[in-house]
Design a protein around this motif. Structure first.
Motif, mmCIF file in Angstrom:
data_model
loop_
_atom_site.group_PDB
_atom_site.id
_atom_site.type_symbol
_atom_site.label_atom_id
_atom_site.label_comp_id
_atom_site.label_asym_id
_atom_site.label_seq_id
_atom_site.Cartn_x
_atom_site.Cartn_y
_atom_site.Cartn_z
ATOM 1 N N PHE A 23 33.583 32.575 50.710
ATOM 2 C CA PHE A 23 33.788 32.597 49.265
ATOM 3 C C PHE A 23 33.270 31.334 48.581
ATOM 4 O O PHE A 23 32.864 31.375 47.426
ATOM 5 C CB PHE A 23 35.269 32.824 48.944
ATOM 6 N N ASP A 24 33.286 30.219 49.289
ATOM 7 C CA ASP A 24 32.727 28.984 48.725
ATOM 8 C C ASP A 24 31.252 29.183 48.384
ATOM 9 O O ASP A 24 30.783 28.744 47.329
ATOM 10 C CB ASP A 24 32.865 27.831 49.726
ATOM 11 N N VAL A 27 30.894 31.339 45.296
ATOM 12 C CA VAL A 27 31.118 30.582 44.055
ATOM 13 C C VAL A 27 29.886 29.743 43.722
ATOM 14 O O VAL A 27 29.417 29.736 42.584
ATOM 15 C CB VAL A 27 32.369 29.684 44.180
ATOM 16 N N TRP A 31 28.319 30.993 40.337
ATOM 17 C CA TRP A 31 28.946 30.218 39.256
ATOM 18 C C TRP A 31 28.017 30.045 38.054
ATOM 19 O O TRP A 31 28.439 30.312 36.909
ATOM 20 C CB TRP A 31 29.434 28.865 39.769
ATOM 21 N N PHE A 35 29.149 31.419 34.439
ATOM 22 C CA PHE A 35 29.403 30.390 33.420
ATOM 23 C C PHE A 35 28.458 30.571 32.233
ATOM 24 O O PHE A 35 28.876 30.473 31.075
ATOM 25 C CB PHE A 35 29.247 28.990 34.030
ATOM 26 N N GLU A 49 34.241 27.603 30.857
ATOM 27 C CA GLU A 49 34.570 27.100 32.196
ATOM 28 C C GLU A 49 35.879 27.721 32.685
ATOM 29 O O GLU A 49 35.997 28.151 33.832
ATOM 30 C CB GLU A 49 34.677 25.575 32.173
ATOM 31 N N ALA A 52 35.240 31.268 33.670
ATOM 32 C CA ALA A 52 34.552 31.365 34.967
ATOM 33 C C ALA A 52 35.546 31.111 36.111
ATOM 34 O O ALA A 52 35.508 31.792 37.144
ATOM 35 C CB ALA A 52 33.396 30.380 35.018
ATOM 36 N N GLN A 53 36.438 30.141 35.910
ATOM 37 C CA GLN A 53 37.476 29.864 36.917
ATOM 38 C C GLN A 53 38.318 31.115 37.154
ATOM 39 O O GLN A 53 38.567 31.512 38.290
ATOM 40 C CB GLN A 53 38.433 28.757 36.434
ATOM 41 N N PHE A 56 36.486 33.865 39.122
ATOM 42 C CA PHE A 56 36.387 33.677 40.577
ATOM 43 C C PHE A 56 37.760 33.736 41.244
ATOM 44 O O PHE A 56 37.884 34.176 42.382
ATOM 45 C CB PHE A 56 35.660 32.370 40.889
ATOM 46 N N LEU A 57 38.774 33.308 40.517
ATOM 47 C CA LEU A 57 40.124 33.386 41.073
ATOM 48 C C LEU A 57 40.542 34.850 41.252
ATOM 49 O O LEU A 57 41.077 35.235 42.287
ATOM 50 C CB LEU A 57 41.097 32.658 40.137
ATOM 51 N N TYR A 60 38.601 36.251 44.082
ATOM 52 C CA TYR A 60 39.108 35.763 45.371
ATOM 53 C C TYR A 60 40.359 36.543 45.787
ATOM 54 O O TYR A 60 40.496 36.949 46.943
ATOM 55 C CB TYR A 60 39.427 34.270 45.271
ATOM 56 N N ARG A 63 39.371 40.082 46.804
ATOM 57 C CA ARG A 63 38.204 40.198 47.691
ATOM 58 C C ARG A 63 38.413 41.171 48.846
ATOM 59 O O ARG A 63 37.462 41.744 49.345
ATOM 60 C CB ARG A 63 37.804 38.813 48.233
#
Ligand SMILES: [Zn+2]
Lengths: 191, 150
Positions: A23-24, A27, A31, A35, A49, A52-53, A56-57, A60, A63
């Motif tokens: 997942f890193d 992102v 991203w 964004f 921002e 976008a957070q 991805f949260l 995650y 997922r």
């Protein structure tokens, strides 16, 4: 009347589900796209921002349910589009309406045009055109703006936009047509 | 189609609706072609400005409060193993303490029995020479006493 469909490589479901395991890396890869879409939609850096957070949260947390039917990019953009819609509906941030000033980045753009050999007059005209387009985008409905940004910033084709927004392809075309009409009319005024 | 593209046709074109007639005319007519080019370059500039604007934002980077899945799982394992180790250690320590205590109790009991015996066997010093002559076997049982009484 034929839809504009670009052919692109779409990884298969197994590759998609494998991709989401790191997942890193997901992102890092997506991203900028999320964004950028959020920034263009909300015209507020902090709000973009934050969105976008959230995007991805949410991704995650969800997922495990991602089966790779849609591309990872489409799936993430679906989440982002929904978050933009929620944000605008909630009107808590009042981002789009709050930031009416022309973004200073238009100077960067006209500077880059000047660097590429465009005359100073040409760069000024380009800057004015850009300001006019952004001004029109500001006045579009949330759906028209989303469709316009997905098509002309993120370069998605009509079917991809339909998948991301949950709209039918015909409806996407209608929104796109109306947005383009608004842009074209405004440009006619500035010429 | 010999007529020029209408303003709406230009918008339709970029909305993805391009009939063969429109395409044919656009390919033949400089005026319409120039209009399409102008719109196209404007949209390209718009895209460029969105990219430039986004890229120019200072340190727009993910600051998300999640941990990588692998590390997350590993941490859970470490935590679980550590908890198990603490439990097992505590249990073993408690168990060994119990065993030590039991052994101490047993030793104390044995000592008491020994002391008891010693005490019960103790005789005045003056009588000690006689002790050797007496057999310290079990005392007469009730049965033997009864037999003797008959
Ligand atoms: Zn023409």
């Amino acid at each position: 009347m034929e839809p504009v469909i670009t052919t692109r490589w779409i990884p298969n479901a197994v590759e998609q589900t494998r991709e989401i395991e790191d997942f890193d890396a997901v992102v890092r890869l997506y991203w900028p796209k999320i964004f950028r879409f959020a920034l263009a939609s909300l015209r507020d850096r902090d709000a973009a921002e934050s969105l976008a957070q959230d995007c991805f949260l949410k991704a995650y947390r969800a997922r495990q349910g991602f089966r790779g039917e849609a591309s990872l990019s489409t799936w993430l953009m679906q989440i982002a589009v929904n978050l933009v819609r929620d944000s605008i509906r909630n009107r808590r941030l009042r981002f789009w309406h709050r930031t009416r000033a022309v973004s200073p980045e238009f100077d960067l753009v006209s500077q880059s045009l000047a660097d590429r050999g465009t005359t100073p007059e040409g760069a000024v005209l380009a800057r004015e055109r850009l300001a006019a387009v952004w001004g029109v985008v500001e006045t579009l409905s949330e759906r028209q703006r989303t469709v316009f940004l997905l098509r002309f910033v993120e370069d998605l084709d009509l079917l991809e936009i339909a998948a991301v927004t949950g709209l039918r392809e015909g409806t996407v075309k209608v929104h796109l047509f109306r947005a383009l009409e608004a842009v074209r009319k405004r440009m006619g005024e500035t010429q | 189609m010999n007529e020029h593209l209408s303003p709406e046709d230009i918008s339709r074109w970029f909305a993805g609706e391009r009939s063969p007639e429109l395409e044919r005319h656009a390919g033949e007519c400089d005026e319409c072609s120039a209009q399409l080019d102008h719109m196209e370059s404007t949209l390209a500039e718009f895209r460029g400005s969105a990219y430039g604007w986004s890229a120019a934002q200072p340190a727009s980077a993910p600051r998300i409060a999640w941990r990588p899945p692998v590390r997350h799982t590993a941490q859970r394992w470490v935590l679980a193993v550590a908890s198990m180790f603490i439990l097992v250690s505590a249990s073993a320590y408690w168990h060994s303490r119990q065993q030590t205590r039991a052994a101490e109790m047993a030793r104390a009991d044995a000592l008491l029995v020994q002391v008891d015996t010693e005490i019960s066997r103790a005789v005045p010093q003056t009588m000690e020479p006689l002790v050797d002559l007496v057999t310290w076997g079990p005392g007469p049982t009730d049965e033997s006493q009864k037999k003797e009484m008959r």
